[in-house]
Motif scaffolding. Structure first.
Motif, short mmCIF file in Angstrom:
data_model
loop_
_atom_site.label_atom_id
_atom_site.label_comp_id
_atom_site.label_asym_id
_atom_site.label_seq_id
_atom_site.Cartn_x
_atom_site.Cartn_y
_atom_site.Cartn_z
N LEU A 144 49.44 34.30 30.18
CA LEU A 144 50.29 33.96 29.04
C LEU A 144 49.99 32.56 28.52
O LEU A 144 49.98 32.32 27.30
N THR A 145 49.72 31.62 29.42
CA THR A 145 49.39 30.26 29.00
C THR A 145 48.08 30.23 28.21
O THR A 145 47.97 29.51 27.21
N LEU A 146 47.11 31.01 28.62
CA LEU A 146 45.86 31.12 27.87
C LEU A 146 46.11 31.62 26.46
O LEU A 146 45.59 31.06 25.48
N ALA A 147 46.91 32.69 26.34
CA ALA A 147 47.18 33.27 25.03
C ALA A 147 47.93 32.28 24.13
O ALA A 147 47.58 32.10 22.96
N LEU A 148 48.97 31.65 24.67
CA LEU A 148 49.74 30.69 23.89
C LEU A 148 48.90 29.47 23.51
O LEU A 148 48.99 28.95 22.39
#
Length: 237
Positions: A144-148
């Motif tokens: 999720l951190t990568l996507a955000l």
């Protein structure tokens, strides 16, 4: 920061309310003719547009915290395509972690048999719990951190961000992805664990008020957690 956080939370709540209203209207459309099918397609697109516009607005608000709110929100719609790019990246992470979960479930018995044969121990629950938590952190922490982080860099630098590695390095910073994993657990998953909770012996007349207050608190916590996640990955100018 507190004022901008409050604005982002209100924006997110309003956007979710609009998307939810359109979605529930979609569920009530009888698919009995070509016209109703077309209307259902239109409502589906409006629901998707409302979600993308809302999320894009949150990124727009954090991109320039010093800018007036109205001016910042002008970029909400143009950032929607960046949100799609981040969603596609998270879908890849979701698919990979779902395959890992399926593999673990399929081979859990064989893993137990191997451990018993090698060590004679049959207590493997801790191991399997650890594997499940590891996959959860991969999905909701790093993934999720990568996507955000990708969306935040696209908002800041446009499509040129794909040719840079700053968003990847920022996402893999332990403090950042651990913070986002913690926010996901505390503000998204934990409240839903208690969604059906109610005090014992509550008077019937108070129950609707209690349910309304509980759902409102959950919505506020969800929105605050989501906006803080965006803030964590937004590059500082």
């Amino acid at each position: 920061m507190t004022r901008r956080l409050a604005v982002a939370v209100v924006w997110l709540l309003l956007g979710e309310a609009v998307a939810g209203a359109v979605f529930w209207t979609l569920l009530g459309v009888p698919e009995s003719s070509g016209w109703t099918l077309g209307f259902s397609l239109l409502l589906s697109l409006l629901t998707l547009a409302a979600v993308l516009w809302t999320i894009g607005g949150v990124f727009a608000l954090w991109r320039r915290p010093e800018a007036p709110v109205v001016m910042a929100l002008r970029g909400a719609l143009q950032y929607a395509i960046y949100v799609v790019a981040g969603a596609l990246l998270f879908f890849v992470v979701w698919w990979a972690t779902a395959r890992a979960i399926a593999w673990h479930q399929s081979y859990a018995g064989q893993i137990d048999a191997w451990i018993i044969a090698k060590s004679g121990r049959s207590q493997t629950k801790l191991l399997h719990d650890g594997i499940e938590w590891f996959i959860w952190v991969l999905r909701w922490g790093i993934g999720l951190t990568l996507a955000l982080s990708l969306v935040a860099d696209l908002v800041a630098n446009g499509w040129a961000a794909f040719g840079q590695a700053r968003w990847v390095a920022r996402a893999f910073h332990p403090k950042r992805w651990l913070s986002i994993a913690l926010l996901v657990g505390l503000t998204q998953f934990l409240p839903w664990h208690y969604v059906s909770w109610r005090p014992h012996r509550m008077r019937l007349g108070l129950e609707p008020w209690f349910v309304g207050a509980k759902l409102t608190a959950m919505a506020l916590l969800h929105a605050a957690g989501a906006t803080l996640m965006v803030r964590l990955v937004t590059p500082r100018e």
